[in-house]
Design a protein around this motif. Sequence first.
Motif, PDB file in Angstrom:
ATOM      1  N   GLY B 202       0.826  -1.205   0.000  1.00  0.00           N
ATOM      2  CA  GLY B 202       0.000   0.000   0.000  1.00  0.00           C
ATOM      3  C   GLY B 202       0.863   1.259   0.000  1.00  0.00           C
ATOM      4  O   GLY B 202       0.565   2.222  -0.719  1.00  0.00           O
ATOM      5  N   GLY B 203       1.917   1.235   0.786  1.00  0.00           N
ATOM      6  CA  GLY B 203       2.792   2.397   0.882  1.00  0.00           C
ATOM      7  C   GLY B 203       3.489   2.678  -0.437  1.00  0.00           C
ATOM      8  O   GLY B 203       3.558   3.832  -0.883  1.00  0.00           O
ATOM      9  N   ILE B 204       3.999   1.624  -1.074  1.00  0.00           N
ATOM     10  CA  ILE B 204       4.696   1.807  -2.348  1.00  0.00           C
ATOM     11  C   ILE B 204       3.710   2.254  -3.428  1.00  0.00           C
ATOM     12  O   ILE B 204       3.997   3.139  -4.229  1.00  0.00           O
ATOM     13  CB  ILE B 204       5.442   0.515  -2.754  1.00  0.00           C
ATOM     14  CG1 ILE B 204       6.603   0.284  -1.777  1.00  0.00           C
ATOM     15  CG2 ILE B 204       5.957   0.610  -4.184  1.00  0.00           C
ATOM     16  CD1 ILE B 204       7.338  -1.030  -1.983  1.00  0.00           C
ATOM     17  N   ALA B 205       2.517   1.658  -3.419  1.00  0.00           N
ATOM     18  CA  ALA B 205       1.503   2.048  -4.399  1.00  0.00           C
ATOM     19  C   ALA B 205       1.148   3.525  -4.223  1.00  0.00           C
ATOM     20  O   ALA B 205       1.033   4.271  -5.211  1.00  0.00           O
ATOM     21  CB  ALA B 205       0.256   1.176  -4.241  1.00  0.00           C
ATOM     22  N   ALA B 206       0.984   3.961  -2.977  1.00  0.00           N
ATOM     23  CA  ALA B 206       0.639   5.362  -2.728  1.00  0.00           C
ATOM     24  C   ALA B 206       1.777   6.279  -3.176  1.00  0.00           C
ATOM     25  O   ALA B 206       1.549   7.327  -3.788  1.00  0.00           O
ATOM     26  CB  ALA B 206       0.344   5.570  -1.242  1.00  0.00           C
ATOM     27  N   PHE B 207       2.998   5.852  -2.885  1.00  0.00           N
ATOM     28  CA  PHE B 207       4.161   6.656  -3.274  1.00  0.00           C
ATOM     29  C   PHE B 207       4.252   6.794  -4.797  1.00  0.00           C
ATOM     30  O   PHE B 207       4.362   7.896  -5.337  1.00  0.00           O
ATOM     31  CB  PHE B 207       5.438   6.017  -2.714  1.00  0.00           C
ATOM     32  CG  PHE B 207       6.705   6.580  -3.284  1.00  0.00           C
ATOM     33  CD1 PHE B 207       7.126   7.856  -2.932  1.00  0.00           C
ATOM     34  CD2 PHE B 207       7.466   5.850  -4.183  1.00  0.00           C
ATOM     35  CE1 PHE B 207       8.286   8.392  -3.469  1.00  0.00           C
ATOM     36  CE2 PHE B 207       8.626   6.376  -4.722  1.00  0.00           C
ATOM     37  CZ  PHE B 207       9.036   7.651  -4.364  1.00  0.00           C
ATOM     38  N   VAL B 208       4.184   5.663  -5.479  1.00  0.00           N
ATOM     39  CA  VAL B 208       4.280   5.693  -6.948  1.00  0.00           C
ATOM     40  C   VAL B 208       3.093   6.449  -7.543  1.00  0.00           C
ATOM     41  O   VAL B 208       3.235   7.239  -8.483  1.00  0.00           O
ATOM     42  CB  VAL B 208       4.356   4.252  -7.514  1.00  0.00           C
ATOM     43  CG1 VAL B 208       4.220   4.244  -9.029  1.00  0.00           C
ATOM     44  CG2 VAL B 208       5.671   3.603  -7.095  1.00  0.00           C
ATOM     45  N   GLY B 209       1.919   6.234  -6.977  1.00  0.00           N
ATOM     46  CA  GLY B 209       0.726   6.908  -7.472  1.00  0.00           C
ATOM     47  C   GLY B 209       0.830   8.411  -7.339  1.00  0.00           C
ATOM     48  O   GLY B 209       0.575   9.163  -8.300  1.00  0.00           O
TER      49      GLY B 209
END
Lengths: 314, 281
Positions: B202-209
Motif C-alpha cells: 500500500g505504501g509503495i503504491a501510494a508513493f508511486v501513485g
Amino acid sequence: MIEIEHVTKRYGEKLAVDDLSFVVRPGIVTGFLGPNGAGKSTTMRMILGLDAPTRGSVRVNGRRYRDLAAPLHEIGALLEARAIHTGRSAANHLLAMAQTHGIPRSRVDEVIDLVGLRDVARKRAGAFSLGMGQRLGIASALLGDPRTVILDEPVNGLDPEGILWIRTLLKGLAAEGRTVFLSSHLMSEMALTAEHLVIIGRGRLIADTTVEEVVRQASLDAAVRVRTPDAAALRDALAGDGVIVESSAAGVLEVRGAPSERIGEIAAREGLVLHELTPQRASLEDAYLRLTGDAVEYHTGDGGRAAGDLELVA
Amino acid sequence: MSAPALSPAVPGRVAGPAAAGGGVTQARVVRAEWTKLWSLRSTRWSLLAAVVAQAALGIIVAAAQMSRWGSLSPHDRATFDSIDVGVGGYHLSQLAIGVLGVLVISGEYSTGMIRSSLMAAPRRLPVLWAKLGVYAAVTFVLMLVSALVSFFGVQAIVSGHHLQHGLGDPHALRAVVGTALFLTVLGALALGLGALLRNTAGGIAAFVGLMFVLPGVVALLPGSIGDSISPYLPINAAFTVATSTFDGPHHLATWTGFAVFCGYAAIVVLAAAVQLVRRDA
C-alpha cells in the motif's frame, strides 16, 4: 506488579474485554488462563501500551505503560505474535533494543548466552525455528533486567525440553521477587508452573484464585462411585441436602455433593452393604473446563461465527 | 507494595549495569534506529542501488551523448545542459529512495517489529522522529556525495566539447545540493506514507501513485485546468530545485516549488504522527 482496573476493550462491535479487574503480584508466577479468544492477548497488549483500553486503567509498577521512563527495565514481554524483524540478526535486534535504553552491549551478550543462542546470534531471525524464536523473544524480555515479566503462550509449539527450560526459568525469576505473568489456554501447563491463576472467559473474570484452590474445588465437585446391591435403599438414604445421585448401571451410583466418608457413614447407619466406595479424581483440566464451560467463545461446530470473530481477537 | 530487591542469583545475569543506564531518550532511540537501518541486508542493497543510480546515470548519458555529438541535431546540441545531466541520476535514484523510505517503517509492521519498537519507546513519536531523522541524514549525505561524483564526472566527460560547468556557475551548486535535498524530502514523504498505511504494498503504491501516476492523470484533464494544476503536483514542484533549466511559466519558482513539496511531505508525516499516537499498534 500489574494492576488492571475495570478495563473494557471494544474493537468496533466486538467486546474483547469486559470490565476486567485483577492484580498480578510480585514473587510468584501468575497464570492467565482462558479459552482461545477469551481476551488474554488483548489484555496483555493493553498492559504493554500497544492497545489503549476503551475504559478503565492498566498500571505497571504503579504507572501507565506509556508513562514509564525506562519500560524495558520495568517490564519485559514475550508476545505470542512475533515482534522481531525477520531480516535482522538476533544480536542486532537485541542491540537496537538495548540502545533505546542505553543498555551496554555486554548485557546483549549476556542474554544471548542466558537463552543459549550464541551459535546463531549472527543469523537472520527469519531463519529461526519456533523454539529459537521463543528463546530470542525471552532474551528481548530479559534484556532490561525487568521487575515484571509477561509472556503470552510461551510454551506454544515448544518441544518438551524447551517447555521444561521455560518453566524452570520462570520459577527462578519469581523466586528472585519478580512479577511473572504468563498466559496459556492449557490448565495442565499452568498447574506445573503457576501458583496463582487469573481465569477469564469472553473477556470477563471467571476466577482469581490459587492453583491449590482450583484443585480443591475440583475434588469437591468430583463424584464418588458407589457399588452396592442395595442401590435403591442407599439412594433414598442419601437423598436431599444438595446431594445428587445418578446411576449409570444397575448397582452403581455416582454421588455428588457428599464426600466418601459421609456416604460410608450413612450406609453403615442404614445397614447397607457396599462393594465399592471410590472418590473419582477430577482432573484439573475438568475443573477448568467446568469453570470456563459457559465462556468458551468458539465451540466446535460453530464455524460461521468463529470465522467472523477470530481475527479481531487474535 | 514495594517490590523486593532483585538478587543477581541467576548465572549470567547482572542487575547493576542494565538498571543503572537510565531511560529512553530521543538520542538513544536515534542510535537504535541507526543500528536498525544498517542491520538489514535489504536496506544496504537499496542504498547501494540509489548511490549507483545517482552517481552513474548522468555519466553514462553524458558519455553516450559525447560519443555521437557530431550526429546530434543543432537543437539537441543547443539544449544540452551539463548541469542537468550531471544531477539527472535522480530520475532513477528517486525510486530506490522512495521504496526504501516506505520499507523503513512498513517492514516493521509486516514483521511485527513495530511492537518491540513501541514497547521500548512507548511515547511512540520518538520512534517516528528517529526513523525520519536517520533516514533523512543518510539519504542527504549519500545523495549529495553521489550527485557530486556524477556532476564532476559529467563535466570531465563533456570538457572535450567545452560544455562543462563549474560548481560556481549559476544554478550548478544549487542543482547539486537541491538534488540531495529533493531526494531527502522524497524519502521522508515515502516514510510518512509507509507509516500512515502500515503496509508495504500500500505504501509503495501510494508513493508511486502520488509521484509518478498522478501527473499522467492530470495530463488527461482539459489543457487549461491541467496547466494550472500541474506545477503544484509533488514531482513537478520538487524538480524545480534539482535542475538548472526550469524557469518557464509551467513551473513554480525554484524554492517556491521545493517549499510546496516540503508541504506535501509535512502533511503526510503529520498525519502519520497523529495516527501513530492514536491508533492501536
